[in-house]
Design an enzyme around this catalytic site. Structure first.
Site, PDB file in Angstrom:
ATOM      1  CD  GLU A 141      -0.102  -1.599   2.981  1.00 45.64           C
ATOM      2  OE1 GLU A 141       0.386  -2.384   2.159  1.00 45.64           O
ATOM      3  OE2 GLU A 141      -0.403  -1.940   4.139  1.00 45.64           O
ATOM      4  NE  ARG A 142       5.299   1.078   4.029  1.00 43.90           N
ATOM      5  CZ  ARG A 142       6.299   0.349   4.526  1.00 43.90           C
ATOM      6  NH1 ARG A 142       7.539   0.674   4.266  1.00 43.90           N
ATOM      7  NH2 ARG A 142       6.039  -0.693   5.276  1.00 43.90           N
ATOM      8  CB  SER A 185       8.624  -8.444   7.324  1.00 42.88           C
ATOM      9  OG  SER A 185       7.245  -8.604   7.542  1.00 42.88           O
ATOM     10  CB  CYS A 198      15.715  -9.047   1.067  1.00 41.59           C
ATOM     11  SG  CYS A 198      15.837  -9.609  -0.627  1.00 41.59           S
TER      12      CYS A 198
HETATM   13  P1  NAD Z   1       5.876  -6.270   5.001  1.00 40.00           P
HETATM   14  O1  NAD Z   1       5.971  -7.669   5.449  1.00 40.00           O
HETATM   15  O2  NAD Z   1       5.515  -5.234   5.997  1.00 40.00           O
HETATM   16  O3  NAD Z   1       4.796  -6.143   3.817  1.00 40.00           O
HETATM   17  C1  NAD Z   1       4.788  -7.035   2.727  1.00 40.00           C
HETATM   18  C2  NAD Z   1       3.356  -7.193   2.239  1.00 40.00           C
HETATM   19  O4  NAD Z   1       2.584  -7.764   3.298  1.00 40.00           O
HETATM   20  C3  NAD Z   1       2.696  -5.879   1.866  1.00 40.00           C
HETATM   21  O5  NAD Z   1       1.944  -6.074   0.696  1.00 40.00           O
HETATM   22  C4  NAD Z   1       1.831  -5.553   3.059  1.00 40.00           C
HETATM   23  O6  NAD Z   1       0.654  -4.879   2.710  1.00 40.00           O
HETATM   24  C5  NAD Z   1       1.486  -6.913   3.633  1.00 40.00           C
HETATM   25  N1  NAD Z   1       1.374  -6.918   5.102  1.00 40.00           N
HETATM   26  C6  NAD Z   1       2.038  -6.120   5.983  1.00 40.00           C
HETATM   27  N2  NAD Z   1       1.705  -6.447   7.247  1.00 40.00           N
HETATM   28  C7  NAD Z   1       0.820  -7.465   7.165  1.00 40.00           C
HETATM   29  C8  NAD Z   1       0.115  -8.254   8.146  1.00 40.00           C
HETATM   30  N3  NAD Z   1       0.262  -8.036   9.435  1.00 40.00           N
HETATM   31  N4  NAD Z   1      -0.695  -9.237   7.703  1.00 40.00           N
HETATM   32  C9  NAD Z   1      -0.846  -9.484   6.397  1.00 40.00           C
HETATM   33  N5  NAD Z   1      -0.217  -8.751   5.433  1.00 40.00           N
HETATM   34  C10 NAD Z   1       0.614  -7.767   5.799  1.00 40.00           C
HETATM   35  O7  NAD Z   1       7.275  -5.905   4.293  1.00 40.00           O
HETATM   36  P2  NAD Z   1       7.751  -4.502   3.727  1.00 40.00           P
HETATM   37  O8  NAD Z   1       8.064  -3.582   4.863  1.00 40.00           O
HETATM   38  O9  NAD Z   1       6.849  -4.023   2.655  1.00 40.00           O
HETATM   39  O10 NAD Z   1       9.116  -4.939   3.007  1.00 40.00           O
HETATM   40  C11 NAD Z   1      10.326  -5.066   3.670  1.00 40.00           C
HETATM   41  C12 NAD Z   1      10.590  -6.504   4.089  1.00 40.00           C
HETATM   42  O11 NAD Z   1      10.542  -7.361   2.974  1.00 40.00           O
HETATM   43  C13 NAD Z   1      11.976  -6.700   4.692  1.00 40.00           C
HETATM   44  O12 NAD Z   1      11.875  -7.575   5.767  1.00 40.00           O
HETATM   45  C14 NAD Z   1      12.757  -7.338   3.557  1.00 40.00           C
HETATM   46  O13 NAD Z   1      13.871  -8.101   3.955  1.00 40.00           O
HETATM   47  C15 NAD Z   1      11.711  -8.178   2.923  1.00 40.00           C
HETATM   48  N6  NAD Z   1      12.018  -8.519   1.551  1.00 40.00           N
HETATM   49  C16 NAD Z   1      12.432  -9.799   1.298  1.00 40.00           C
HETATM   50  C17 NAD Z   1      12.785 -10.160   0.008  1.00 40.00           C
HETATM   51  C18 NAD Z   1      13.263 -11.558  -0.274  1.00 40.00           C
HETATM   52  O14 NAD Z   1      13.399 -11.892  -1.428  1.00 40.00           O
HETATM   53  N7  NAD Z   1      13.505 -12.396   0.711  1.00 40.00           N
HETATM   54  C19 NAD Z   1      12.707  -9.229  -1.025  1.00 40.00           C
HETATM   55  C20 NAD Z   1      12.268  -7.946  -0.739  1.00 40.00           C
HETATM   56  C21 NAD Z   1      11.919  -7.601   0.562  1.00 40.00           C
END
Ligand code: NAD
Length: 496
Positions: A190-191, A240, A295
């Protein structure tokens, strides 16, 4: 059709709100939820808005996917891949526009944004190549009996993506899923929902039938609804660890395929024989690139033995980085507070802040943190164990390679790890033992380029296999084995 993004510089630019794409039409949510600002992190100012969708919108997207799927799956794979060839052409043609859009909504520099879009294009190219890669196998398994393997689509599938790569991460999933014959629902962060919106336009312009690519804007409610919806057969998630684990558990419980990539804490092992210039250049690029919001970013440097000459060079190079030009802002005020909180805590616990970015500010109102190096950290400090996700390098000093490996392997994450050395033997010892799925030798961001699949181990990945490359195609398709016989054989075996 949404409008093209007009900015060709960092100048603040506002655009219309993000919308849902359902059955080929841009729509607002049926029962609008909370309205959120889409912030340009450089200025901390709203460049647009997004209204969170509800279950009815997801349901409409599933229905649109189900309606479009039967005809799409009938397209020969070569014809489906042609859509991606056209998408590639459009992405190349609009590279600058797409890169500026990514830069404005995510905050990363124009150069980093361009690299992101280009990596997205590389993923699309993998999709274009699939008809040449994905042929099944056929074998005469017994006299007069042939066995054939075909890859078939699953139906309606979904992807949930994070804020840090708004264009590339959706393209980790889409090429394989679409060429595989599925209908796709994307729930972007959503960001940063605007980049995927442009992707929706470009896919339509590329000839993708309506309803095969749908976007539902939303937050947790939509993610949970995706996990629960009986019409959705597979879920790809990137974000995450906490959410990755929850999504994996919930979607699997509902009988869906799930592949959920999580967070990371990547270690770099530096030994005294490492090339000073190569190592310093690389380490700095790794921990500051995309403001450390990757990541694959370096997070902990395990300094083995006498490596002060290398650490000083790392500090020198990082100190030269110009905030705003070489290094973009972090995503939100909350992210800035989290990052500076880790630095404050490490300092209080006795570590030395040898480069301090806490007061860095390139533009008023934006969320800035300069490159920061925390030296003499203890391995059990939060700054050395937890994901900070900012331009911060934590240095932990050890005497032996064995100690370095112990620290690294006691961390629950397992995304990336690198070693800096001029010894093939040391490189091999680290590569043989380290608990990480993507490893580098003298490479700070060891992202496997296509066709090598992207995916970590341990708490960085829940589910089986990689999300890109061949594993991605396997994830978004199912295998049918057809055994056939067309005549009675005179010399029958048990199988005939
Ligand atoms: P996030 O987990 O907060 O959000 C990811 C997605 O999940 C978003 O679409 C968000 O709307 C949704 N979301 C957030 N909180 C939720 C909840 N409580 N319940 C259900 N859905 C929810 O992650 P972010 O802050 O957008 O991205 C950063 C994170 O992603 C870091 O931890 C990073 O390491 C990780 N990441 C991992 C990879 C990989 O390939 N392993 C790649 C990119 C980013």
């Amino acid at each position: 059709m949404t409008t093209t993004f007009p900015a060709r510089s960092y100048d603040f630019t506002a655009v219309g709100p993000a919308r849902n794409l359902i059955g080929g039409e841009w729509r607002d949510p049926a029962a609008p939820g909370e309205k959120l600002d889409i912030l340009n992190p450089r200025f901390g100012k709203a460049m647009s808005t997004v209204t969170l969708s509800g279950k009815a919108d997801l349901d409409a997207a599933v229905k649109a996917g189900l309606a479009a799927f039967p005809a799409w799956r009938e397209w020969p794979i070569r014809e489906r891949a042609q859509v991606l060839y056209r998408l590639r052409e459009l992405m190349v043609k609009n590279l600058d526009e797409l890169s500026w859009l990514v830069s404005h909504e995510n905050g990363k520099t124009f150069g980093e944004s361009k690299a992101e879009v280009e990596k997205g294009i590389e993923c699309v190219e993998y999709g274009c190549a699939l008809p040449n890669i994905a042929s099944g196998n056929q074998l005469e398994v017994s006299r007069g009996v042939a066995c054939e393997l075909v890859y078939e689509p699953l139906g309606v599938v979904a992807g949930i993506t994070p804020f840090n790569f708004p264009m590339m991460v959706p393209l980790w999933m889409l090429p394989q899923a679409l060429v595989g014959g599925n209908a796709f629902i994307l729930k972007p962060s959503e960001r940063v929902p605007l980049s995927t919106q442009r992707l929706g336009d470009l896919l339509a312009e590329s000839g993708l039938p309506k309803g095969i690519f749908n976007i539902v804007q939303g937050g947790r409610e939509i993610v949970e609804a995706i996990c629960d919806h009986p019409g959705i057969k597979a879920v790809g998630f990137v974000g995450s660890t906490k959410v990755a684990k929850a999504v994996y558990g919930r979607a699997s419980f509902e009988g869906k395929r799930a592949l959920c990539l999580g967070g990371a804490k990547n270690h770099l092992v530096v030994v005294p024989d490492a090339d000073v210039e190569l190592t310093a250049e690389n380490v700095v690029a790794s921990f500051t690139g995309c403001a450390g919001q990757r990541c694959m970013a370096a997070s902990v440097l395990l300094a083995v033995g006498k490596v002060d000459h290398i650490l000083e060079k790392v500090r020198e190079k990082a100190a030269k980085i110009v905030l705003g030009k070489d290094l973009g802002p972090v995503t939100t005020q909350a992210a800035k507070a989290r990052i500076t909180g880790y630095i404050d805590a490490a300092e209080k616990q006795g570590a030395k802040i040898v480069l301090d970015g806490r007061k860095g500010q390139a533009e008023a109102g934006g969320y800035w943190v300069g490159p920061t190096i925390i030296d003499h950290a203890k391995a059990d400090m939060p700054a050395a164990r937890e994901e900070i996700f900012g331009p911060v390098l934590t240095v932990v000093r050890v005497d032996t390679l064995e100690q370095a490996l112990e620290i690294e392997n006691s961390n629950p994450y397992g995304n990336a790890s690198s070693v800096y050395t001029s010894s093939g033997d040391i490189a091999k010892r680290v590569m043989d033992r380290v608990e990480a799925g993507m490893c580098g030798v003298n490479v700070g961001v060891p992202v496997p380029r296509e066709p090598f699949g992207f995916g970590g181990w341990n708490d960085s990945c829940f589910g089986h296999g990689n999300i890109t490359g061949w594993d991605g195609y396997r994830f978004w398709t199912r295998q049918r084995k057809i055994t056939s016989k067309w005549a009675v054989q005179k010399d029958q075996t048990w199988m005939s």
